[in-house]
Design an enzyme around this catalytic site. Structure first.
Site, PDB file in Angstrom:
ATOM      1  N   LEU A 378     -23.416  19.109  -2.654  1.00  0.00           N
ATOM      2  CA  LEU A 378     -22.768  18.937  -3.952  1.00  0.00           C
ATOM      3  C   LEU A 378     -23.446  17.844  -4.771  1.00  0.00           C
ATOM      4  O   LEU A 378     -23.913  16.847  -4.211  1.00  0.00           O
ATOM      5  CB  LEU A 378     -21.292  18.572  -3.762  1.00  0.00           C
ATOM      6  CG  LEU A 378     -20.448  19.551  -2.940  1.00  0.00           C
ATOM      7  CD1 LEU A 378     -19.009  19.059  -2.860  1.00  0.00           C
ATOM      8  CD2 LEU A 378     -20.495  20.951  -3.546  1.00  0.00           C
ATOM      9  N   LYS A 388     -17.884  10.852   5.113  1.00  0.00           N
ATOM     10  CA  LYS A 388     -16.460  10.549   4.987  1.00  0.00           C
ATOM     11  C   LYS A 388     -15.633  11.817   4.783  1.00  0.00           C
ATOM     12  O   LYS A 388     -14.494  11.913   5.264  1.00  0.00           O
ATOM     13  CB  LYS A 388     -16.240   9.566   3.840  1.00  0.00           C
ATOM     14  CG  LYS A 388     -16.690   8.144   4.166  1.00  0.00           C
ATOM     15  CD  LYS A 388     -16.470   7.226   2.989  1.00  0.00           C
ATOM     16  CE  LYS A 388     -16.725   5.766   3.374  1.00  0.00           C
ATOM     17  NZ  LYS A 388     -18.116   5.503   3.765  1.00  0.00           N
ATOM     18  N   THR A 417      -2.630  -8.703  -9.343  1.00  0.00           N
ATOM     19  CA  THR A 417      -3.287  -8.083 -10.494  1.00  0.00           C
ATOM     20  C   THR A 417      -2.394  -7.067 -11.203  1.00  0.00           C
ATOM     21  O   THR A 417      -2.719  -6.630 -12.307  1.00  0.00           O
ATOM     22  CB  THR A 417      -4.603  -7.404 -10.079  1.00  0.00           C
ATOM     23  OG1 THR A 417      -4.362  -6.503  -8.995  1.00  0.00           O
ATOM     24  CG2 THR A 417      -5.644  -8.430  -9.668  1.00  0.00           C
ATOM     25  N   VAL A 419       0.528  -7.916 -12.134  1.00  0.00           N
ATOM     26  CA  VAL A 419       1.308  -8.736 -13.063  1.00  0.00           C
ATOM     27  C   VAL A 419       0.627  -8.672 -14.431  1.00  0.00           C
ATOM     28  O   VAL A 419      -0.584  -8.905 -14.537  1.00  0.00           O
ATOM     29  CB  VAL A 419       1.389 -10.195 -12.581  1.00  0.00           C
ATOM     30  CG1 VAL A 419       2.088 -11.060 -13.630  1.00  0.00           C
ATOM     31  CG2 VAL A 419       2.125 -10.276 -11.254  1.00  0.00           C
ATOM     32  N   SER A 495      -3.983   9.204 -21.489  1.00  0.00           N
ATOM     33  CA  SER A 495      -3.812  10.295 -20.525  1.00  0.00           C
ATOM     34  C   SER A 495      -2.789  11.326 -21.000  1.00  0.00           C
ATOM     35  O   SER A 495      -2.841  12.488 -20.587  1.00  0.00           O
ATOM     36  CB  SER A 495      -3.390   9.717 -19.164  1.00  0.00           C
ATOM     37  OG  SER A 495      -2.200   8.964 -19.281  1.00  0.00           O
ATOM     38  N   GLY A 504       0.578   5.202 -17.470  1.00  0.00           N
ATOM     39  CA  GLY A 504       0.930   3.809 -17.247  1.00  0.00           C
ATOM     40  C   GLY A 504       1.540   3.148 -18.460  1.00  0.00           C
ATOM     41  O   GLY A 504       2.376   2.249 -18.342  1.00  0.00           O
ATOM     42  N   ASP A 507       0.184   5.085 -25.897  1.00  0.00           N
ATOM     43  CA  ASP A 507      -0.690   4.656 -26.991  1.00  0.00           C
ATOM     44  C   ASP A 507      -0.422   5.501 -28.236  1.00  0.00           C
ATOM     45  O   ASP A 507      -0.578   6.728 -28.196  1.00  0.00           O
ATOM     46  CB  ASP A 507      -2.168   4.816 -26.606  1.00  0.00           C
ATOM     47  CG  ASP A 507      -2.509   4.063 -25.329  1.00  0.00           C
ATOM     48  OD1 ASP A 507      -1.877   3.040 -25.065  1.00  0.00           O
ATOM     49  OD2 ASP A 507      -3.411   4.523 -24.598  1.00  0.00           O
TER      50      ASP A 507
END
Length: 657
Positions: A378, A388, A417, A419, A495, A504, A507
């Site tokens: 790939l 993996k 992080t 926060v 998103s 999250g 916007d």
């Protein structure tokens, strides 16, 4: 005298074997064993002193994972410091170490510098055998250490435990791992490497040339999910010691870190890693063949300076990543996403990008990828990622991911992080000061106003917003905008525009016809924020542009739905009409798709940012911008795609990471 006699007799024995060897590979194997088993005996007094600290200290009965297992090491001595520690650790967990090779041996543990053919040469000369019994596990020295780390007997047929020159494939059968099949491979037959997840510069496949050699050098904005987390240059942190409650696991990890790059004692043939290397020598890596490096160098010389293959760019192919879990490779994709996030937190740009490219390649597959051979074919999948993928299929998990999940420092780093207003550099400083919890920060650290808000609403800001809730938030903002100025247009970016099921933050992009500067819209933004605050929709201002200034075009804060106590992060972005198309591209993402577009523009002598597309842009060394260029397109998304020669991609087709 005894020592001199012993050395003389053993040297004569190996010299005789050497003279009888028929191939250079056999001679190499005997030479390695000769160095490791004979010449290290010269410092016997020093060796005896070292061995005093290597007595067996059995762990609790329940943790003796190597109970009833017999280990035979090659070389089979404990003269070298690393091997002595490895043997002692295995014995602590129940293994029996034998110096006599017999049918009682369950595991043959081989030094990573020895090839399988060299080992067979030695076994043929020393014991008269041409192959190991099928039921005997043959692995490198990483295997027992990882078994100890995970308190279980792992699948020995995973590629990271292979001996150089030997491949093991699982065959059908009733045994837990299947009977092994030995396959000898010539390094000349192996394809040169491409860029790997563990940071090694490897050769790209022909159908992926052009973008992946330079894409990582493009300066890119952070994804919208990390908005409001200012970053500064990270200071190097000291070696991590002592966090966590599992002291035994900490000891294993510390031992692995210390011995992974340590040269063997005098007379050993082990090679330390090159000084200054940035390689992350994790357990799943295999030795790289010198022939691959030669091929890589030759391939680079074939490339023509300034030429590129536009068809190889990610933006030309597009992507259809989803949150629905419908991809047959969804399990490994999720694991790779966690690994990418880990390297993003640790500021490892190369590995983060490599994992994300691997995710993109897997999302394009319509069948499940389970073997190394399938994965290596790939685009953007190198040796380590392919290994993996196979490991995940065979073992049901990734050892490296398990390790990162149990890294006590990273657990605390993740918490800090998350926060609002805290970046990894600040989090590192707090951890180095000994802080471990949010309560520690509240009690002992001088926090900014935004950081106090981030801690007070920690769970709210770190809970994903559902699409239905975003629709409710959007309805309130759109009604307010229409009430204040019907000519202002509102679009939700990020998103949400790509079709994601959760986000999250939210916007809002605001524009108005015939505007050419964001400052023209600042009075409207002030009126909108005042109205939404008065109606209790906006509850906190975290970043505010000053009225009458060109210093900013974004209001950032928190909002809440009526009759709800859950705070959500919200952005109000001002975009002049002349830049609307470029801003839509920029604030829609995803960031890999955007980086690909910007790199393609650069290759064509152009420049693309959130304001527009520019041509005739001159660049100096290191692709540093020397001239602004001439503005040619910004109003239309489709116009920018057409100027770059990229097929139109709807927002939902821009999900590459």
């Amino acid at each position: 005298m005894r020592q001199t006699s012993y050395l003389a007799s053993k040297t004569a024995y190996f010299d005789e074997l050497y003279s009888l060897s028929k191939t250079s590979e056999e001679a190499e194997g005997i030479t390695i064993l000769k160095r490791q088993q004979v010449f290290t005996k010269a410092s016997s007094k020093q060796t005896q002193k070292r061995k005093r600290g290597s007595e067996i200290k059995l762990v609790d009965e329940k943790d003796r994972i190597f109970r009833n297992q017999t280990f035979f090491y090659i070389p089979n001595d404990d003269v070298a410091k690393i091997r002595r520690l490895q043997i002692a650790k295995a014995q602590n967990y129940g293994a029996a170490w034998t110096k006599i090779f017999s049918g009682e041996v369950t595991h043959v543990i081989i030094d990573k510098d020895l090839t399988y053919q060299a080992v067979l040469t030695y076994m043929r000369s020393a014991f008269g055998i041409d192959a190991f019994p099928d039921k005997m596990v043959v692995v490198n020295v990483d295997y027992p250490m990882e078994c100890i780390a995970f308190r279980a007997l792992l699948n020995p047929e995973q590629t990271q435990y292979m001996v150089i020159g030997r491949r093991i494939r699982q065959l059908s059968g009733n045994s837990s791992f299947g009977a092994p099949e030995e396959i000898y491979e010539s390094s000349q037959q192996k394809e040169p490497h491409r860029e790997d997840a563990d940071g090694r510069q490897t050769l790209p496949r022909e159908d992926n040339l052009g973008e992946d050699q330079e894409q990582e050098h493009v300066s890119a904005k952070s994804s919208k999910e990390s908005a409001g987390h200012p970053e500064v240059e990270r200071e190097p942190s000291p070696r991590w010691e002592g966090f966590g409650d599992n002291e035994e696991f900490d000891e294993i990890i510390q031992f692995a870190r210390e011995t992974r790059l340590m040269p063997e004692d005098e007379g050993s043939n082990s090679r330390p890693s090159t000084a200054g290397s940035n390689e992350d020598n994790d357990y799943s890596d295999r030795e790289r063949s010198p022939d691959r490096a030669v091929c890589r160098t030759k391939k680079r010389r074939l490339g023509l300076k300034g030429s590129f293959n536009q068809g190889a760019f990610s933006c030309m192919k597009g992507g259809k990543g989803t949150d629905g879990g419908e991809n047959p490779n969804d399990e490994i994709i999720k694991d790779f996403m966690k690994m990418a996030a880990y390297y993003e937190r640790t500021k490892d740009q190369w590995r983060n990008m490599s994992y994300r490219k691997g995710i993109t390649a897997l999302r394009r597959q319509t069948t499940k990828i389970t073997t190394y051979e399938q994965a290596i074919q790939l685009p953007s999948i190198g040796d380590s990622l392919a290994s993996k993928i196979e490991e995940r299929h065979l073992n049901g998990r990734l050892a490296k991911l398990d390790y990162t999940n149990m890294d006590p420092r990273d657990i605390i780093l993740q918490k800090f992080t998350k926060v609002y207003g805290v970046g990894s550099s600040q989090a590192d400083k707090w951890i180095n000061q000994g802080h471990k919890t949010l309560e520690d920060l509240t009690a002992n650290v001088r926090l900014t106003t935004n950081q106090k808000i981030g801690i007070a609403h920690y769970d709210d800001f770190n809970t994903r917003i559902s699409r239905s809730e975003m629709d409710q938030l959007a309805e309130i903002v759109k009604k307010a905008v229409n009430h204040l100025d019907p000519e202002v247009e509102v679009t939700i970016g990020g998103s949400f525009r790509r079709g994601a099921l959760t986000s999250g933050d939210i916007d809002f992009m605001l524009t108005k016809a015939n505007t050419t500067s964001a400052s023209e819209l600042l009075p409207f933004l002030h009126a909108l924020v005042t109205h939404l605050t008065d109606t209790s929709f906006l509850v906190a201002a975290l970043a505010v542009p000053r009225l009458g200034s060109d210093s900013g075009s974004k209001w950032h804060g928190a909002c809440v739905l009526p009759a709800s106590a859950v705070w959500r992060r919200i952005d109000l972005l001002l975009v002049p009409a002349s830049e609307w198309g470029a801003a839509l591209i920029y604030f829609t993402g995803d960031d890999i798709f955007n980086r690909s577009l910007r790199l393609l523009a650069s290759k064509k002598g152009m420049r693309l940012n959130q304001r527009g597309l520019y041509e005739d842009c001159m660049r100096g060394p290191g692709r540093a911008k020397m001239t602004e260029g001439r503005f040619i397109e910004g109003l239309s998304e489709r116009g920018i795609f057409a100027r770059l020669g990229v097929p139109w991609r709807a927002p939902e087709e821009r999900i590459l990471n």
